[in-house]
Enzyme design. Structure first.
Site, mmCIF file in Angstrom:
data_model
loop_
_atom_site.group_PDB
_atom_site.id
_atom_site.type_symbol
_atom_site.label_atom_id
_atom_site.label_comp_id
_atom_site.label_asym_id
_atom_site.label_seq_id
_atom_site.Cartn_x
_atom_site.Cartn_y
_atom_site.Cartn_z
ATOM 1 N N GLY A 151 41.498 41.368 39.656
ATOM 2 C CA GLY A 151 43.292 41.219 38.209
ATOM 3 C C GLY A 151 44.343 40.335 39.201
ATOM 4 N NE ARG A 174 38.889 42.724 36.817
ATOM 5 C CZ ARG A 174 40.251 43.138 37.089
ATOM 6 N NH1 ARG A 174 39.941 43.571 38.406
ATOM 7 N NH2 ARG A 174 41.029 43.450 36.592
ATOM 8 C CG ASP A 231 40.436 50.914 43.862
ATOM 9 O OD1 ASP A 231 40.381 51.601 44.651
ATOM 10 O OD2 ASP A 231 39.353 51.338 43.549
ATOM 11 C CB THR A 291 46.518 46.138 42.583
ATOM 12 O OG1 THR A 291 46.648 46.801 41.302
ATOM 13 C CG2 THR A 291 46.787 46.973 43.831
ATOM 14 C CG ASP A 299 46.626 48.345 38.644
ATOM 15 O OD1 ASP A 299 47.016 47.796 37.923
ATOM 16 O OD2 ASP A 299 45.543 48.072 39.008
ATOM 17 C CG ASP A 315 45.329 51.233 42.349
ATOM 18 O OD1 ASP A 315 45.385 50.418 42.604
ATOM 19 O OD2 ASP A 315 44.296 50.844 41.733
ATOM 20 N NE ARG A 359 41.675 48.899 37.974
ATOM 21 C CZ ARG A 359 40.688 47.719 37.291
ATOM 22 N NH1 ARG A 359 39.408 48.390 36.259
ATOM 23 N NH2 ARG A 359 41.204 46.715 37.283
HETATM 24 O O1 F6P Z 1 44.306 45.931 38.247
HETATM 25 C C1 F6P Z 1 44.866 45.580 36.878
HETATM 26 C C2 F6P Z 1 44.429 45.328 36.424
HETATM 27 O O2 F6P Z 1 45.867 44.488 35.115
HETATM 28 C C3 F6P Z 1 44.871 47.149 35.230
HETATM 29 O O3 F6P Z 1 46.286 47.400 35.240
HETATM 30 C C4 F6P Z 1 44.367 46.518 34.413
HETATM 31 O O4 F6P Z 1 43.412 48.173 33.750
HETATM 32 C C5 F6P Z 1 43.007 45.684 34.595
HETATM 33 O O5 F6P Z 1 43.358 45.212 36.141
HETATM 34 C C6 F6P Z 1 42.714 44.753 33.303
HETATM 35 O O6 F6P Z 1 41.855 43.911 34.165
HETATM 36 P P1 F6P Z 1 40.954 42.648 33.202
HETATM 37 O O7 F6P Z 1 42.041 41.258 33.184
HETATM 38 O O8 F6P Z 1 39.988 42.753 34.330
HETATM 39 O O9 F6P Z 1 41.007 42.841 31.309
#
Ligand code: F6P
Length: 326
Positions: free
Chosen positions: A14, A75, A106, A129, A131, A133, A175
């Site tokens: 992300g 990803r 992560d 990130t 998050d 985390d 997340r």
């Molecule tokens: O890890 C960053 C994040 O924004 C999380 O907070 C969230 O759960 C996820 O990515 C969303 O991912 P995507 O953009 O693939 O929907």
């Protein structure tokens, strides 16, 4: 450091505000130290498909203030397979890349760790990130900007919540972590935060209602961390509608707007410091570490520690939130 002439840089997972400031810092510090820099587009996917361009200092001009990532991100499922990683390694050889800086969360650092071990290849990670985390750093790049965005959104929702005397459940990202929800709630003066870290220990919504939230108020705002454990804002709202039909309940899911926007000064400085430190780490022969900042000092955190998913939430903040919401 021995034998390293060219450093590849990529952003993965992300996107997070401040990633561009990190790309800029890595590129310029590397060039300053005499390295060649190659920008790898679209994360690990671009490493497999060879979307790689040499970066000069001008390639990173005027990007420190920009959200997102100029390198694009992805990803990449293929990189999770040995075949995919072998293809990536072939490209690295062909491009003459001797070390990499990976900016991501992560999943991205997990990929970096596997690849680094498999091919005995030097990689330095930067915590990118929203998050927050990753273990071993007080903050991650993007977290402060996302927190500020959440605060501004909640300020706006509060206007309508107060006017209509409603109870709002606002879902925020994170997340499996509750940092954005908990600190977002404190920053925006919300009544409570429902977070995954304590979801299995406490019936957070039940407690809230038992303690008579909204006692002295005509509206309430509760931040809910997205997560299968909390069920998200929808699940909380459904439960209130069923068990406490007297409340006029609404839900807002903030979603991806939390990932956008110009990075705050805190994120730009964090990205700039950790980006420069990534090159220092390579010069010091470090490898397979994430650069963190703890108590305002740069630290090197082995990948295995950074990604172990146990970054503790400060529980006294929950108590602070409770005391401030009477
Ligand atoms: O890890 C960053 C994040 O924004 C999380 O907070 C969230 O759960 C996820 O990515 C969303 O991912 P995507 O953009 O693939 O929907």
């Amino acid at each position: 450091m021995e034998g390293i002439k060219t450093i590849g840089i990529l952003t993965s997972g992300g996107d997070a505000p401040g990633m561009n400031a990190a790309v800029r810092a890595v590129t310029r510090t590397a060039i300053y130290a005499g390295f060649k820099v190659k920008g790898i587009y679209r994360g690990y996917r671009g490493l497999i498909t060879d979307e790689i361009v040499e970066f000069k200092t001008q390639n990173v001009s005027n990007i420190i203030q920009m959200g997102g990532t100029i390198l694009k991100t992805a990803r990449c499922k293929e990189f999770e397979t040995p075949e995919g990683r072998q293809l990536a390694h072939d490209v690295i050889k062909r491009e003459g890349i001797d070390a990499m800086v990976v900016i991501g969360g992560d999943g991205s650092l997990t990929g970096a760790r596997v690849f680094a071990n498999e091919f005995n290849f030097p990689i330095i990670g930067l915590p990118g990130t929203i998050d927050n985390d990753l273990y071993g750093t007080d903050r991650t790049i993007g977290y402060d900007t996302a927190l500020n965005t959440i605060m501004q959104c909640v300020d706006k929702i509060r206007d309508t919540a107060t006017s209509h005397e409603r109870l709002f459940f606002i879902e925020v990202m994170g997340r499996d972590a509750g940092f954005l929800a908990l600190n977002g709630a404190i920053a925006s003066g919300a009544e409570a935060a429902i977070i995954p870290e304590i979801s299995t220990e406490v019936d957070q919504l039940g407690e809230l209602i038992k303690n008579g939230f909204r006692k002295s108020k005509n509206s309430s705002i509760v931040l809910v961390a997205e997560s299968p454990v909390t069920g998200g804002a929808m699940a909380q709202a459904e439960r209130v509608k069923k068990e406490y039909p007297q409340y006029d309940v609404r839900v807002t899911i903030l979603g991806h707007l939390q990932r956008g926007g110009s990075p705050t000064a805190i994120d730009r400085i964090l990205a700039s410091r950790t980006g420069a430190a990534a090159i220092d780490a390579l010069l010091e022969d470090q490898r397979n570490v994430m650069i963190g900042v703890v108590n305002d000092e740069i630290v090197y955190v082995p990948f295995s520690k950074a990604i172990k998913k146990e970054k503790p939430i400060n529980r006294t903040l929950l108590e602070t939130l409770r005391r401030l919401s009477i």
